[in-house]
Write a protein that holds these residues in place. Sequence first.
Motif, PDB file in Angstrom:
ATOM      1  N   THR A 208       0.407  -1.412   0.102  1.00  0.00           N
ATOM      2  CA  THR A 208      -0.015   0.127  -0.353  1.00  0.00           C
ATOM      3  C   THR A 208       0.914   1.518   0.132  1.00  0.00           C
ATOM      4  O   THR A 208       0.434   2.195  -0.374  1.00  0.00           O
ATOM      5  CB  THR A 208      -0.692   0.521   1.260  1.00  0.00           C
ATOM      6  N   SER A 209       2.381   1.433   0.155  1.00  0.00           N
ATOM      7  CA  SER A 209       3.221   2.336   0.056  1.00  0.00           C
ATOM      8  C   SER A 209       2.913   2.801  -1.609  1.00  0.00           C
ATOM      9  O   SER A 209       2.703   2.851  -2.634  1.00  0.00           O
ATOM     10  CB  SER A 209       4.521   1.697  -0.235  1.00  0.00           C
ATOM     11  N   LYS A 210       3.183   4.291  -0.919  1.00  0.00           N
ATOM     12  CA  LYS A 210       2.847   5.125  -2.204  1.00  0.00           C
ATOM     13  C   LYS A 210       4.041   5.353  -3.230  1.00  0.00           C
ATOM     14  O   LYS A 210       3.819   5.978  -4.549  1.00  0.00           O
ATOM     15  CB  LYS A 210       2.211   6.864  -1.738  1.00  0.00           C
ATOM     16  N   LYS A 347       7.327  -8.811  -6.845  1.00  0.00           N
ATOM     17  CA  LYS A 347       5.924  -7.839  -7.339  1.00  0.00           C
ATOM     18  C   LYS A 347       5.308  -6.740  -6.204  1.00  0.00           C
ATOM     19  O   LYS A 347       5.001  -5.814  -7.011  1.00  0.00           O
ATOM     20  CB  LYS A 347       5.240  -9.344  -6.580  1.00  0.00           C
ATOM     21  N   SER A 348       5.735  -6.811  -5.212  1.00  0.00           N
ATOM     22  CA  SER A 348       5.775  -5.488  -4.348  1.00  0.00           C
ATOM     23  C   SER A 348       5.885  -4.327  -5.358  1.00  0.00           C
ATOM     24  O   SER A 348       5.551  -3.140  -5.392  1.00  0.00           O
ATOM     25  CB  SER A 348       6.064  -5.082  -2.947  1.00  0.00           C
ATOM     26  N   VAL A 349       7.293  -4.438  -5.262  1.00  0.00           N
ATOM     27  CA  VAL A 349       8.343  -3.373  -5.903  1.00  0.00           C
ATOM     28  C   VAL A 349       7.832  -3.076  -7.316  1.00  0.00           C
ATOM     29  O   VAL A 349       7.366  -1.758  -7.482  1.00  0.00           O
ATOM     30  CB  VAL A 349      10.220  -3.999  -6.718  1.00  0.00           C
ATOM     31  N   ARG A 350       7.758  -4.053  -8.046  1.00  0.00           N
ATOM     32  CA  ARG A 350       6.155  -3.339  -9.336  1.00  0.00           C
ATOM     33  C   ARG A 350       4.872  -2.138  -9.278  1.00  0.00           C
ATOM     34  O   ARG A 350       4.665  -1.721  -9.805  1.00  0.00           O
ATOM     35  CB  ARG A 350       6.017  -4.721 -10.144  1.00  0.00           C
ATOM     36  N   ARG A 351       3.734  -2.754  -8.235  1.00  0.00           N
ATOM     37  CA  ARG A 351       2.942  -2.275  -7.962  1.00  0.00           C
ATOM     38  C   ARG A 351       3.557  -1.088  -7.514  1.00  0.00           C
ATOM     39  O   ARG A 351       2.717  -0.196  -7.538  1.00  0.00           O
ATOM     40  CB  ARG A 351       2.324  -3.488  -6.773  1.00  0.00           C
ATOM     41  N   ILE A 352       4.233  -0.763  -6.495  1.00  0.00           N
ATOM     42  CA  ILE A 352       4.932   0.133  -6.094  1.00  0.00           C
ATOM     43  C   ILE A 352       4.696   1.649  -6.743  1.00  0.00           C
ATOM     44  O   ILE A 352       4.740   2.495  -7.564  1.00  0.00           O
ATOM     45  CB  ILE A 352       5.735   0.612  -4.776  1.00  0.00           C
ATOM     46  N   LEU A 353       6.043   0.437  -8.346  1.00  0.00           N
ATOM     47  CA  LEU A 353       6.433   1.411  -9.287  1.00  0.00           C
ATOM     48  C   LEU A 353       5.469   1.604  -9.750  1.00  0.00           C
ATOM     49  O   LEU A 353       5.216   2.937 -10.347  1.00  0.00           O
ATOM     50  CB  LEU A 353       7.285   0.790 -10.058  1.00  0.00           C
ATOM     51  N   ALA A 354       4.610   1.065 -10.430  1.00  0.00           N
ATOM     52  CA  ALA A 354       3.488   1.343 -11.203  1.00  0.00           C
ATOM     53  C   ALA A 354       2.857   2.339 -10.583  1.00  0.00           C
ATOM     54  O   ALA A 354       2.288   3.791 -10.694  1.00  0.00           O
ATOM     55  CB  ALA A 354       2.836   0.080 -11.840  1.00  0.00           C
ATOM     56  N   ARG A 355       2.579   3.105  -9.412  1.00  0.00           N
ATOM     57  CA  ARG A 355       1.048   3.499  -8.138  1.00  0.00           C
ATOM     58  C   ARG A 355       2.097   5.023  -8.542  1.00  0.00           C
ATOM     59  O   ARG A 355       1.506   6.018  -8.572  1.00  0.00           O
ATOM     60  CB  ARG A 355       0.691   3.313  -7.318  1.00  0.00           C
ATOM     61  N   GLN A 356       3.636   4.731  -8.110  1.00  0.00           N
ATOM     62  CA  GLN A 356       4.489   5.540  -8.244  1.00  0.00           C
ATOM     63  C   GLN A 356       4.221   6.781  -8.979  1.00  0.00           C
ATOM     64  O   GLN A 356       4.265   7.656  -9.208  1.00  0.00           O
ATOM     65  CB  GLN A 356       5.845   6.097  -7.210  1.00  0.00           C
TER      66      GLN A 356
END
Length: 376
Positions: A208-210, A347-356
């Motif tokens: 959930t990190s932005k 997986k978390s790195v990819r999701r956070i980067l997409a959101r950022q």
Amino acid sequence: QTTADCPLGFTSSSRSSSGSTTASAGKPTVPLPPPVERRRPSNRIFWLLTLALVLMCELQQFAGGGGGGVAAAPTPESSSPGVALAKRLQKRHGHPPATFRERFQLELNASNAQLDWVNTCGGKWHARRTQLKRPTNVCKKRQMALQSLQNQTGRELRTLQAEDKSRNTTNSIRVLATGTNKAIDITKLRKWELHRQHYKFLPRLNDTSKQLNLRHVHRDLQFYVAAFSYLRHANLHWDYVNLQAESAMSADLKRMRTAARRVLCNVEMAINATRRRQSPLSGPSSFKVVPLALMEKRLQQFKTPLVQLHLQASLAARNEAVEAPPPSAKLPVDALFAKYEFVQYLKSVRRILARQRQQLKCQKKPAAAAAVEKPL
């Protein structure tokens, strides 16, 4: 009296006598010996002469140290153990090691010479003499760097998942490595669900990190590289003693270490690309490398004594007498959770980067103000 009237015997005798008198009057004719055939000199003489010249050149160079085309005799310096070792290393560098023993020694010695989580990109820093100018659009450059890191992380994750699907799982520690088998199957993690609480020390990210802290990710990935490296060295020592070949577990840990090193290299490139101030006198990076003592202290949290087994494997690679490593039932469990948490981390790195990247909106430069009319 004519010739016809003479008897036949007298006539022949007279001719012979006259012939002999005529022959005796001139030079005596000696019969010549038969002609002798001349033979060409054989090639043996030519090679003997060449060999003699070569030996003379070698003796001259041995005495005075000449610089001719023939190699000089070996001197005590060239026959020293250090030079011989350098020649062997140079030969090994040109030709890959053939036996498993040579590969085992080469990997352990290289790991001790340079830490596996240091300089994962394999480059060298050369300071520029000219002063670097600050880029005009820092926001755009940062957005491109984050997008590149997101794409490379996703590509590495898809590669790991595709390889796991194409390989067959083996449960025996004695199965040798092939291109179609694997030893770590994270789909069977539910079987070891009760052990999850013992692996809370493994790095994780909050989905959930932005925003993604690249330096924090860089420190976590160093730990994963070290974990896979020490797990592999411990298991590789057991392979060296019992199998004399690489097992499927060791090969699987090598693939994970290679993947972690590639992602770590991408993070380092992203950090260097998103630095706000770049000076030619500054170092190649603005991140810290975890020292060996601190890393080994963190690695002791595994159930397997990785630090002790790594030391024994290093001594065995130097041909020193050490105890044979016992078969460990905890190492496969450690490797299973390390691989699972590493995949979840990617997986978390990819999701956070997409959101950022969606939230990072670069503002365009305002248009130049209209020129003020000057009074006439």
